[in-house]
Design an enzyme around this catalytic site. Sequence first.
Site, short mmCIF file in Angstrom:
data_model
loop_
_atom_site.label_atom_id
_atom_site.label_comp_id
_atom_site.label_asym_id
_atom_site.label_seq_id
_atom_site.Cartn_x
_atom_site.Cartn_y
_atom_site.Cartn_z
N LEU A 1 -3.67 3.05 6.01
CA LEU A 1 -3.46 4.13 5.04
C LEU A 1 -2.91 3.48 3.78
O LEU A 1 -2.09 2.56 3.86
CB LEU A 1 -2.46 5.17 5.57
CG LEU A 1 -2.85 5.97 6.81
CD1 LEU A 1 -1.68 6.87 7.24
CD2 LEU A 1 -4.09 6.82 6.56
N ASP A 2 -3.33 3.97 2.63
CA ASP A 2 -2.78 3.46 1.37
C ASP A 2 -1.27 3.66 1.35
O ASP A 2 -0.73 4.56 2.00
CB ASP A 2 -3.39 4.20 0.18
CG ASP A 2 -4.88 3.95 0.03
OD1 ASP A 2 -5.37 2.93 0.56
OD2 ASP A 2 -5.55 4.78 -0.62
#
Length: 222
Positions: free
Chosen positions: A54-55
């Site tokens: 996930l960013d």
Amino acid sequence: MSASVELLYVDEHIAVMNKPSGLLVHRGWDQDDDVALFRVRDALSSWVTPVHRLDRGTSGALLFARSAEVAATLSRSFEESRVEKRYLALVRGTPPEEGVIDHPVPKKESGARVPALTRFRRLACSPVDRCALIEAVPATGRLHQIRRHMKHLSHPLIGDVNYGKGDINRHYRARYGLHRLALHAHGLAFAHPVSSEAMRIVAPVPDDLASVLRMLQLELAA
């Protein structure tokens, strides 16, 4: 003192964390001392490895394997698109009620474009500002895929410093106190890597985003 960690599910083979916005999944170029990997490892006192990413700005469900064998099995599931990922995103304007974005994006920051497909549906429009809450389901797992696709649709994510608009981001920061990317991975569905049981994990929306949605009258039904 170890940093806090919210674990949504744990067994001897896997763990799912509700990652906060602003936290890297693992050490990057900056060699961060506080990352999701370390928090889960320390909470469980065991070896773990994330099987997707996930960013930094994205919050939500992050899946970890607790052995190399399980990591390999789950990695194949992701590569073969057998893991369903659902995201909530706050976007500018009023997107269509639903749709499919089939638009190639770079595989890396400066790499060649590769096929990418995202399905989305509009959940609600804010009655107090020009924005909407959508659910996005990426069929592929490209870098910044949802963020790039919503920009392509001319409905960029609020709080997105890479693909959004600075004046809009400043407006939501000043008026609603939104100091993060408005993207949350709220659901993961997959077959358990050992038992094959159907798993469905839901990650509650964190307060830093939920409070903004309340002000925008975009609260999700319980």
